[in-house]
Structure formats: C-alpha cells, structure tokens
Write a protein that holds these residues in place. Structure first.
Motif: not given
Length: 353
Positions: A17, A19, A21, A103, A105, A151, A161
């Motif tokens: 994933i 992510e 922001k 988010r 994939r 990110t 992460s």
C-alpha cells in the motif's frame, strides 16, 4: 525477517500500500494552468509509470501501481479548492476531505529465486526504486506533478513502513516562475518523450551513478529529500558539473560556456547565468572551504533578523540553481540526448612563411 520459500522456481506476488499525504501544491500560483496538466498526466498515466520489470540475479521482479485513484483524487481536490480560489463559499468540510490520506494499491511479483528473494525487504526495495523513477519521469514531464514527500510504502509482512520523502517543490516553483516570465525556463514535456529518454538511460536499480546524466538525476533525488540546507549549493554544482563534464574546481566560466551551448543561450542570458552561478559558487566555497557563518539549527529569523536576509538569499539562489539543473535536463530530453561529451579544440593562426 526471513520467509521460508520452498519452491525453487516460483512466482510470488506481494501486495503493498502506498499512502500519500498532503496531495495539494504548496502554492496556488498559476493553478489554472498547472493543475489541469497535472490531472491530465495522472489520468492518462503512461504505462512506464504504472508497470516496471527488473532483472536481478536470476529473478524477474514486476512492479504494478494503480495510479487511477490519484487521478480521481486530484480532480476532486481541484473542485474543492476552486471556490476558495474564486472567493466563493467553500464546500462543507473541504479541509478535512483534502487532508485525508490517499491509499493506493501496488503489487510486486518476484519470479525465480536468488539469495535475497526470501527476505521481506526485497520486493519493497524494487517498489521504492520504481517510485523514485516515477518521481523523476512525472516531474520532468509535468513539473510539480509528483510530490511524494509525505508518502510511505507499507508491506504487510514488515513492521515498519518505508518513507519515500521526495518533494516536488523545486519543480513546482520553477515552472510557476517560468510562467511569470523568469529564467531558467521550465515547461511541460510530452510524457512519451520523457519515458523513452528515461528508458534509454537504463538506470534500473543502480545504487551508484555511472554517467554524468545519472549523477545529475541522483542529485535531484537527494535535493528532493531536503533542499533547505546550505549543502544544496554543493549538490547543485555537482549535478551541473556532472552533466557538462567539467572537473571539480574548474572555473565557473567553463561551466557557463558548456551550459550555454546545451541551452542555446544568447549573449545577454549567458552573462546573467554567469553572474548568478558565481553568486551560488561563492556560497558553495564558503561552506566547503570555510568562512560560512553557520546559522543556529533552530533558524529563527524572528529572534535574529540577520538570519532573514541570509535565508532569503540562499533560498533564491537555490531555486535558481535547481531550475537551471532541471531546465538543462529538459533540454537534453527535447534533443533526445542520453550521453554527451565536450571536446576542447585548439584553434591557431600562424605567420606566413
């Protein structure tokens, strides 16, 4: 953590994933021109930023990222911000909607085996490498289109992460100032041309640059991680010198002459380039050789106004240097140049015998 894989010849897909922001630009400058082109880039994202295949010591690694949610999100945020920009009542809860992380994939498929493929970090490494490639391709195509500073990459098999931390600020502000008529001039380029150029470089998963263009691209990545420090002046000269093959410590005039040839500058613009580069070189020299008045890490210009002018001058020169480096790379892309060399020639006049 190591995963026990039994099959000798296998293909395993690892879900990840991304992510993202803070998807909005830091500035509203020229939003009517810039942001629709950013949306268009992601809406028609070329396959080169969606799919990538690497070959590494007996393994084929395929990376797939679905960027369509980003295209939709940028279009939606554009609509949410438009009322504020046009001084009309905004949509209810617009700020909460814009601040919500996105988010996306991504999948990494590893086929084959080698001594590294059983480690959890292995597929994540190639996804991270691909995201760095996408950052460069997108921002050289449409400056400011890929801001990954906030990110992260999450792998369900890993506890922590991976932070990407790549800011598109230099690209964004450089293009906005170009639209104001300032030089160096950045522009949007056809994504297919940038993709073809980048593919020809064949950088892959290299961890050390081998050519001048590779060094310049890696410099852009380093600066995108943190472009707010004095050592950015050193990075900028390293990148510019790498492109035109000047040696460290050579005169600024040689650097100016070669950059002027690539950018096809007239005499007056070349003089302006010479002046600004010498100012930037003075900052670099003071930092490398001593004499730089080191500011406190807190960097509060409110408490010490002397810092205000210091930071502003450095900021303006840094913006200029970054735009110059990006403009030079864009010039190479437009000319379809993936390798260049400068040969000095001796020209003489002799007396008659």
């Amino acid at each position: 953590m190591k995963v026990d894989h039994m099959a000798q010849s296998q293909s395993i897909t690892y879900p990840h994933i991304l992510e993202l922001k803070h998807l909005t630009r830091d500035s509203d400058e020229h939003w009517e021109t810039i942001e629709p082109q950013i949306q268009e880039f992601w809406h028609k994202a070329p396959k080169e930023v969606r799919n990538r295949q690497y070959e590494h010591e007996g393994c084929t690694i395929t990376v797939d990222i679905n960027w369509q949610p980003l295209a939709g999100r940028l279009r939606r945020d554009y609509g949410l911000l438009r009322p504020l920009r046009e001084n009309t009542p905004p949509v209810k809860d617009w700020l909460a909607k814009i601040d919500r992380p996105l988010r996306i994939r991504a999948e990494v498929t590893v086929s084959g085996t080698n001594e590294f493929c059983s480690y959890d970090w292995y597929p994540t490494f190639f996804l991270d490498t691909f995201v760095h490639e996408v950052f460069l391709i997108a921002n050289l195509s449409v400056p400011g289109s890929a801001d990954f500073y906030r990110t992260s990459i999450a792998n369900p098999k890993q506890r922590h992460s991976t932070d990407v931390r790549l800011s598109a600020f230099a690209f964004d502000v450089g293009w906005a100032e170009s639209l104001d008529g300032n030089w160096p001039s950045l522009q949007a380029l056809p994504p297919e041309l940038v993709c073809k150029w980048f593919k020809a470089l064949n950088i892959g998963y290299k961890q050390r640059a081998e050519t001048g263009i590779e060094r310049a691209l890696f410099v852009l990545l380093h600066m995108a991680r943190d472009d707010a420090r004095i050592d950015s002046a050193t990075w900028l000269f390293h990148g510019l010198e790498a492109i035109v093959s000047t040696k460290v410590g050579e005169s600024v005039s040689g650097l100016v002459r070669r950059l002027a040839a690539i950018l096809e500058l007239d005499a007056s613009t070349q003089k302006r380039l010479n002046k600004r580069l010498r100012e930037l070189y003075d900052w670099r020299s003071s930092f490398v050789h001593g004499g730089y008045a080191v500011p406190h890490p807190a960097a509060s210009e409110v408490m010490d106004r002397r810092l205000d002018n210091h930071l502003m001058e450095l900021h303006e020169l840094r913006k200029f240097g970054a735009s110059l480096l990006i403009a030079t790379l864009q010039a190479l892309i437009k000319k379809r140049i993936v390798e260049l060399r400068f040969d000095e020639q001796l020209v003489t006049t002799t007396i008659e015998t």
